[in-house]
Design an enzyme around this catalytic site. Structure first.
Site, short mmCIF file in Angstrom:
data_model
loop_
_atom_site.label_atom_id
_atom_site.label_comp_id
_atom_site.label_asym_id
_atom_site.label_seq_id
_atom_site.Cartn_x
_atom_site.Cartn_y
_atom_site.Cartn_z
N PHE A 11 0.82 -1.22 0.00
CA PHE A 11 0.00 0.00 0.00
C PHE A 11 0.86 1.27 0.00
CE2 PHE A 11 -2.26 2.82 3.29
CZ PHE A 11 -2.85 3.61 2.32
N PHE A 80 10.18 -0.38 3.37
CA PHE A 80 8.74 -0.49 3.69
C PHE A 80 8.35 -1.93 3.99
CE2 PHE A 80 8.91 3.15 0.78
CZ PHE A 80 8.05 4.06 1.37
N THR A 99 9.72 -11.66 9.06
CA THR A 99 10.00 -10.53 8.15
C THR A 99 10.41 -9.27 8.90
OG1 THR A 99 8.72 -11.25 6.24
CG2 THR A 99 8.86 -8.87 6.59
N THR A 133 6.02 2.66 12.58
CA THR A 133 4.65 2.99 12.96
C THR A 133 4.57 3.64 14.34
OG1 THR A 133 2.58 1.91 13.61
CG2 THR A 133 4.52 0.55 13.73
N ASP A 134 3.50 4.39 14.57
CA ASP A 134 3.26 4.95 15.91
C ASP A 134 2.87 3.87 16.91
OD1 ASP A 134 0.70 4.40 14.92
OD2 ASP A 134 -0.14 6.37 15.39
N GLU A 135 2.50 2.67 16.41
CA GLU A 135 2.00 1.63 17.32
C GLU A 135 3.09 1.13 18.26
OE1 GLU A 135 -0.73 -1.17 15.55
OE2 GLU A 135 -1.21 0.23 13.94
N TYR A 159 2.31 -7.44 16.09
CA TYR A 159 2.75 -6.55 15.01
C TYR A 159 3.61 -5.41 15.57
CZ TYR A 159 2.53 -2.48 11.90
OH TYR A 159 2.87 -1.38 11.17
N LYS A 163 7.63 -4.54 15.04
CA LYS A 163 8.12 -3.28 14.46
C LYS A 163 9.04 -2.57 15.46
CE LYS A 163 7.28 -1.48 11.09
NZ LYS A 163 7.89 -1.56 9.72
N ASN A 189 -2.43 5.24 7.97
CA ASN A 189 -2.57 5.79 6.61
C ASN A 189 -3.88 5.33 5.98
OD1 ASN A 189 0.68 6.05 5.02
ND2 ASN A 189 0.19 6.32 7.15
N LEU A 199 -9.37 -1.07 8.07
CA LEU A 199 -10.71 -0.52 8.32
C LEU A 199 -11.30 0.26 7.13
CD1 LEU A 199 -13.00 -0.01 10.41
CD2 LEU A 199 -11.87 2.17 10.88
N PRO A 292 -8.53 -8.69 20.52
CA PRO A 292 -7.84 -8.86 21.81
C PRO A 292 -6.71 -7.84 21.96
CG PRO A 292 -7.79 -10.90 20.49
CD PRO A 292 -8.40 -9.85 19.64
N HIS A 294 -6.83 -4.67 22.14
CA HIS A 294 -7.06 -3.53 21.24
C HIS A 294 -6.56 -2.21 21.84
CE1 HIS A 294 -10.24 -1.84 18.22
NE2 HIS A 294 -9.03 -1.31 18.05
P1 NAD Z 1 1.44 -3.64 3.21
O1 NAD Z 1 1.14 -4.86 4.02
O2 NAD Z 1 0.38 -3.06 2.34
O3 NAD Z 1 2.68 -3.93 2.25
C1 NAD Z 1 3.84 -4.62 2.66
C2 NAD Z 1 4.63 -5.00 1.42
O4 NAD Z 1 5.83 -5.68 1.85
C3 NAD Z 1 3.89 -5.98 0.50
O5 NAD Z 1 4.04 -5.57 -0.83
C4 NAD Z 1 4.58 -7.31 0.75
O6 NAD Z 1 4.56 -8.16 -0.39
C5 NAD Z 1 5.98 -6.85 1.09
N1 NAD Z 1 6.71 -7.83 1.92
C6 NAD Z 1 6.26 -8.50 3.02
N2 NAD Z 1 7.22 -9.30 3.51
C7 NAD Z 1 8.31 -9.13 2.70
C8 NAD Z 1 9.62 -9.67 2.70
N3 NAD Z 1 10.00 -10.57 3.62
N4 NAD Z 1 10.49 -9.26 1.75
C9 NAD Z 1 10.12 -8.37 0.81
N5 NAD Z 1 8.88 -7.84 0.75
C10 NAD Z 1 7.99 -8.20 1.70
O7 NAD Z 1 1.99 -2.57 4.24
P2 NAD Z 1 1.88 -0.98 4.21
O8 NAD Z 1 0.62 -0.58 4.85
O9 NAD Z 1 2.21 -0.50 2.84
O10 NAD Z 1 3.05 -0.61 5.22
C11 NAD Z 1 4.39 -0.38 4.75
C12 NAD Z 1 5.26 -0.05 5.93
O11 NAD Z 1 4.76 1.08 6.61
C13 NAD Z 1 5.32 -1.17 6.97
O12 NAD Z 1 6.64 -1.26 7.45
C14 NAD Z 1 4.38 -0.72 8.07
O13 NAD Z 1 4.79 -1.21 9.32
C15 NAD Z 1 4.55 0.79 7.99
N6 NAD Z 1 3.39 1.60 8.41
C16 NAD Z 1 2.15 1.34 7.93
C17 NAD Z 1 1.08 2.16 8.32
C18 NAD Z 1 -0.32 1.95 7.77
O14 NAD Z 1 -1.26 2.63 8.22
N7 NAD Z 1 -0.53 1.08 6.80
C19 NAD Z 1 1.29 3.21 9.20
C20 NAD Z 1 2.60 3.44 9.67
C21 NAD Z 1 3.64 2.63 9.26
P1 TYD Z 2 -6.72 -1.18 11.16
O1 TYD Z 2 -7.09 -0.55 9.85
O2 TYD Z 2 -6.58 -2.66 11.23
O3 TYD Z 2 -5.39 -0.44 11.67
P2 TYD Z 2 -4.62 -0.53 13.11
O4 TYD Z 2 -5.18 -1.66 13.88
O5 TYD Z 2 -3.22 -0.77 12.67
O6 TYD Z 2 -4.85 0.79 13.75
O7 TYD Z 2 -7.80 -0.75 12.23
C1 TYD Z 2 -8.08 0.62 12.49
C2 TYD Z 2 -9.06 0.65 13.64
O8 TYD Z 2 -10.31 0.10 13.19
C3 TYD Z 2 -8.62 -0.19 14.81
O9 TYD Z 2 -9.02 0.47 16.03
C4 TYD Z 2 -9.40 -1.48 14.65
C5 TYD Z 2 -10.69 -1.01 13.99
N1 TYD Z 2 -11.34 -1.99 13.08
C6 TYD Z 2 -12.70 -2.27 13.23
O10 TYD Z 2 -13.40 -1.71 14.10
N2 TYD Z 2 -13.27 -3.16 12.36
C7 TYD Z 2 -12.55 -3.81 11.40
O11 TYD Z 2 -13.12 -4.65 10.66
C8 TYD Z 2 -11.15 -3.50 11.26
C9 TYD Z 2 -10.31 -4.17 10.20
C10 TYD Z 2 -10.60 -2.57 12.12
#
Ligand code: NAD
Ligand code: TYD
Length: 355
Positions: A11, A80, A99, A133-135, A159, A163, A189, A199, A292, A294
């Site tokens: 993503f 990423f 990973t 991530t902020d998590e 997760y 991280k 994001n 979500l 769980p 949460h």
């Molecule tokens: P995503 O799950 O959409 O994409 C992850 C990508 O990494 C995929 O294309 C997957 O094929 C690839 N991948 C997984 N394991 C791999 C490996 N061993 N070697 C090579 N490629 C591999 O994740 P995202 O939402 O795009 O997140 C990207 C980064 O940003 C992550 O590190 C995540 O922790 C961080 N992040 C995400 C968010 C969010 O809201 N999505 C917020 C803050 C930080």
């Molecule tokens: P998510 O998109 O999984 O991101 P993160 O857990 O990394 O913050 O979830 C965002 C929020 O939405 C989180 O508080 C969990 C909640 N959520 C639901 O209420 N229903 C759902 O089906 C999903 C996937 C998430």
């Protein structure tokens, strides 16, 4: 000049690669394992663009990394690649350890070997940017101050723990070996090409399919939402100007309760694609069993990035979520491909009969 991006078929990485090929003339080598979350459809617009080189592979594969680094001589690596979904980490944490921790370790080692042998100028200019991530900071109460870079790490899910471990490795490789690293810790994001296990895309697609909109627990958990293109612009800024060894929190000062996010999506869909039966999309909201452990609230204090590097998000939640909903309404082929096969297995496992 060349950069190496890992996880660039996911993503955020996918959006980053697409934007990079518009903003820059530098080649981007994109290493991605293509797990369930990696999707080459996201990059289909770059198929005949020589600026983008796609390589299918694992960040844990040190031999492949050594070969790629020697061949393409990147001036930077942006990491990423990760397993990124909290709910999946609860069902099966093993891939997250493999990973996010072991993979990052192998990547750091391969990059360290390459960087050590660079000539002085290239060595000084090289950057390793780790996307996190902020998590990692854990959870906030309603009255706590937003997470600053100085907050303690208190990860609560498999997760976020994986991280956090990767962030610590990156930090240690800087302090011990001098590897020139910067780390970004971003809030949630949303935007185009978001896999519909999370979500916002899940709610958009379930709404359109007439399915329940699953709200965990009471729906009052708070997340701090940032449009994905703003995250990508922040990463470009930190890559160009971030101070070595520093971490930068990235966020849009946009805290919202989950239920309010779902209501906002429903209202936009009522406007842009009204239900055929004249009913409102909010009627599809269904409360389901809570996740769980949460985390209740995440919020980012993004002042360091703003004050030191002058970065600000371009989108408000209102403008970003409208663009996002419209993108999902317009992107039938991308959606059809990601919601087939293994996606259905996941939704059955996670929601059972509840959604
Ligand atoms: P995503 O799950 O959409 O994409 C992850 C990508 O990494 C995929 O294309 C997957 O094929 C690839 N991948 C997984 N394991 C791999 C490996 N061993 N070697 C090579 N490629 C591999 O994740 P995202 O939402 O795009 O997140 C990207 C980064 O940003 C992550 O590190 C995540 O922790 C961080 N992040 C995400 C968010 C969010 O809201 N999505 C917020 C803050 C930080
Ligand atoms: P998510 O998109 O999984 O991101 P993160 O857990 O990394 O913050 O979830 C965002 C929020 O939405 C989180 O508080 C969990 C909640 N959520 C639901 O209420 N229903 C759902 O089906 C999903 C996937 C998430």
């Amino acid at each position: 000049m060349t950069i190496l991006v890992t996880g660039g078929a996911g993503f955020i990485g996918g959006n980053f690669v697409l934007d990079w090929c518009v903003d820059s003339t530098e080649t981007v080598v994109n290493l991605d394992k293509l797990t369930y979350a990696g999707n080459l459809d996201t990059l289909s617009g770059l198929q005949n663009n020589p600026q983008h080189v796609f390589v299918k592979g694992d960040i844990g594969d040190k031999a492949l990394l050594a070969k790629l680094l020697a061949q393409y001589q990147p001036r930077a690596v942006v990491n990423f690649a990760a397993e990124s979904h909290v709910d999946r980490s609860i069902h099966g944490p093993g891939d997250f350890i493999e990973t996010n921790i072991v993979g990052t370790f192998n990547l750091l080692e391969a990059v360290r070997a390459y960087w050590t042998d660079l000539e002085a100028t290239k060595k000084a200019e090289f950057r390793f940017l780790h996307v996190s991530t902020d998590e990692v900071y854990g959870t906030l109460s309603g009255t706590d101050e937003p997470f600053a870079e100085t907050n303690r790490y208190e990860p609560n899910s498999p997760y976020s723990a994986s991280k956090a471990a990767s962030d610590h490795l990156v930090r240690a490789w800087h302090h011990t070996y001098g590897l020139p690293v910067v780390t970004t810790n971003c809030s949630n994001n949303y935007g185009p090409y978001h896999f519909p296990e999370k979500l916002i895309p899940l709610v958009i697609l379930n709404a359109l399919a007439g399915k329940p909109l699953p709200i965990y627990g009471d729906g009052q958990q708070i997340r701090d939402w940032l449009y994905v293109k703003d995250h990508c612009s922040a990463i470009r800024r930190v890559l160009a100007q971030g101070r070595l060894g520093e971490t930068y929190n990235v966020g849009g000062w946009n805290e919202m309760a989950n239920l309010d996010v779902v209501h906002a999506i429903c209202a936009l869909l009522d406007e842009l694609k009204p239900r055929a039966d004249g009913a409102k999309y909010v009627e599809q909201i269904t409360y389901v069993t809570d996740r769980p452990g949460h985390d209740r609230r995440y919020a980012i204090d993004a002042r360091k990035l703003e004050q030191e590097l002058g970065w600000k998000p371009a989108e408000t939640f209102e403008s970003g979520i409208r663009k996002t909903v419209q993108w999902y309404l317009d992107s039938h082929d991308w959606i059809a491909n990601v919601t087939s096969g293994s996606y259905r297995e996941w939704t059955d496992k996670q929601y059972g009969g509840q959604a």
